[in-house]
Design a protein around this motif. Structure first.
Motif, PDB file in Angstrom:
ATOM      1  N   ASP A   1      42.716  48.462  46.741  1.00 25.96           N
ATOM      2  CA  ASP A   1      41.261  48.576  46.837  1.00 25.96           C
ATOM      3  C   ASP A   1      40.525  47.645  45.869  1.00 25.96           C
ATOM      4  O   ASP A   1      39.315  47.468  45.989  1.00 25.96           O
ATOM      5  N   LYS A   2      41.232  47.002  44.956  1.00 23.71           N
ATOM      6  CA  LYS A   2      40.615  46.109  43.963  1.00 23.71           C
ATOM      7  C   LYS A   2      40.881  44.627  44.236  1.00 23.71           C
ATOM      8  O   LYS A   2      40.238  43.770  43.637  1.00 23.71           O
ATOM      9  N   LEU A   3      41.819  44.320  45.109  1.00 24.27           N
ATOM     10  CA  LEU A   3      42.282  42.939  45.260  1.00 24.27           C
ATOM     11  C   LEU A   3      41.204  41.965  45.724  1.00 24.27           C
ATOM     12  O   LEU A   3      41.122  40.847  45.227  1.00 24.27           O
TER      13      LEU A   3
ATOM     14  N   ARG B   1      39.549  38.475  43.340  1.00 20.16           N
ATOM     15  CA  ARG B   1      39.356  37.059  43.681  1.00 20.16           C
ATOM     16  C   ARG B   1      37.886  36.666  43.556  1.00 20.16           C
ATOM     17  O   ARG B   1      37.567  35.612  43.014  1.00 20.16           O
ATOM     18  N   GLU B   2      36.995  37.501  44.063  1.00 15.37           N
ATOM     19  CA  GLU B   2      35.566  37.197  43.978  1.00 15.37           C
ATOM     20  C   GLU B   2      35.128  37.029  42.530  1.00 15.37           C
ATOM     21  O   GLU B   2      34.412  36.085  42.187  1.00 15.37           O
ATOM     22  N   SER B   3      35.546  37.935  41.667  1.00 17.00           N
ATOM     23  CA  SER B   3      35.182  37.864  40.256  1.00 17.00           C
ATOM     24  C   SER B   3      35.808  36.639  39.587  1.00 17.00           C
ATOM     25  O   SER B   3      35.181  36.004  38.733  1.00 17.00           O
ATOM     26  N   ALA B   4      37.023  36.317  39.966  1.00 18.98           N
ATOM     27  CA  ALA B   4      37.680  35.130  39.412  1.00 18.98           C
ATOM     28  C   ALA B   4      36.933  33.864  39.823  1.00 18.98           C
ATOM     29  O   ALA B   4      36.777  32.938  39.023  1.00 18.98           O
ATOM     30  N   LEU B   5      36.478  33.812  41.058  1.00 17.19           N
ATOM     31  CA  LEU B   5      35.704  32.640  41.506  1.00 17.19           C
ATOM     32  C   LEU B   5      34.421  32.510  40.697  1.00 17.19           C
ATOM     33  O   LEU B   5      34.024  31.397  40.325  1.00 17.19           O
TER      34      LEU B   5
ATOM     35  N   PHE C   1      46.135  39.044  41.526  1.00 17.70           N
ATOM     36  CA  PHE C   1      46.696  40.387  41.694  1.00 17.70           C
ATOM     37  C   PHE C   1      46.186  41.374  40.653  1.00 17.70           C
ATOM     38  O   PHE C   1      46.381  42.577  40.800  1.00 17.70           O
ATOM     39  N   ALA C   2      45.550  40.883  39.585  1.00 13.01           N
ATOM     40  CA  ALA C   2      45.087  41.788  38.531  1.00 13.01           C
ATOM     41  C   ALA C   2      43.868  41.218  37.819  1.00 13.01           C
ATOM     42  O   ALA C   2      43.687  40.008  37.725  1.00 13.01           O
ATOM     43  N   GLN C   3      43.077  42.151  37.310  1.00 14.45           N
ATOM     44  CA  GLN C   3      41.904  41.808  36.522  1.00 14.45           C
ATOM     45  C   GLN C   3      41.878  42.765  35.339  1.00 14.45           C
ATOM     46  O   GLN C   3      42.219  43.944  35.473  1.00 14.45           O
TER      47      GLN C   3
ATOM     48  N   TYR D   1      36.977  39.767  32.625  1.00 19.14           N
ATOM     49  CA  TYR D   1      36.966  38.363  32.227  1.00 19.14           C
ATOM     50  C   TYR D   1      38.359  37.745  32.092  1.00 19.14           C
ATOM     51  O   TYR D   1      38.497  36.589  31.717  1.00 19.14           O
ATOM     52  N   ASN D   2      39.389  38.488  32.407  1.00 17.19           N
ATOM     53  CA  ASN D   2      40.754  37.968  32.466  1.00 17.19           C
ATOM     54  C   ASN D   2      41.296  38.242  33.861  1.00 17.19           C
ATOM     55  O   ASN D   2      41.397  39.398  34.274  1.00 17.19           O
TER      56      ASN D   2
END
Length: 152
Positions: A66-68, A72-76, A97-99, A103-104
Motif C-alpha cells: 500500500d506504500k509502494l 516512487r512519487e515522493s522519491a521523484l 521499495f522503501a522510504q 527524505y530517504n
C-alpha cells in the motif's frame, strides 16, 4: 516459487517479527506489470512473506504494497532541488521499495537482472549513493539488527 529463498534466515525470528502477511504470486506479477519492471528474486521472496504486513520487521520504513506507489512519487519529488536547480536522474528501472521519514528513499535497479541486487539511496539532497551491497544486507542491517536490539 524460487529454488533459493534469500530471506529464509528471517524464519528463525518469526516469533519476534510477529504477524506478517505476504502477497500471492499473482499479486506480485500484477505489481511488476503496474511498475513495468521485473523484480529480483530476493524481492519476490520478500513480498511473498512481508508484502501486505511486515509485523515489527522494518516497522519504521514504508515497505508494504500500500506504500509502494507513494514511495516512487515522493522519491521523484526529492530528485529535484528547486533552489540549487539540481536534478538527479531517476530511471524507470529504479524500484523504490522503501522510504524512511520522507527524505530517504531506498531502491534497486531492476535492469541489472541480479537476484540479490545492491541497494541505493536517494536523499533530499538530492543525491544517489550506493547504500548496501545487497537487498539481504539491507534486511539484516535495517530490519533484523534493530529489531533484535530493541528486544534485548
Amino acid at each position: 516459487m524460487n529454488e533459493k529463498n534469500y530471506i529464509s534466515f528471517l524464519d528463525d525470528y518469526s516469533n519476534k517479527i510477529d504477524e506478517t502477511i505476504g502477497l500471492e504470486i499473482n499479486e506480485i506479477n500484477q505489481l511488476e506489470q503496474d511498475f513495468n519492471v521485473k523484480f529480483p528474486t530476493v524481492y519476490v521472496d520478500f513480498l511473498s512473506k512481508y508484502g501486505k504486513r511486515s509485523g515489527y520487521f522494518l516497522s519504521s520504513y514504508l515497505v508494504t504494497i500500500d506504500k509502494l506507489g507513494n514511495n516512487r512519487e515522493s522519491a521523484l519529488d526529492a530528485s529535484y532541488d528547486e533552489i540549487d536547480n539540481i536534478k538527479v536522474e531517476v530511471k524507470n528501472s529504479y524500484f523504490f521499495f522503501a522510504q524512511w521519514q520522507g527524505y530517504n528513499f531506498f531502491f534497486f535497479d531492476c535492469s541489472t537482472k541480479e537476484d540479490d541486487p545492491p541497494i541505493y539511496i536517494l536523499t533530499d539532497t538530492p543525491e544517489i549513493t550506493k547504500y548496501k551491497d545487497s537487498f539481504t544486507e539491507f534486511l539484516r542491517d535495517e530490519g533484523l539488527k534493530p529489531l533484535l536490539e530493541n528486544l534485548s
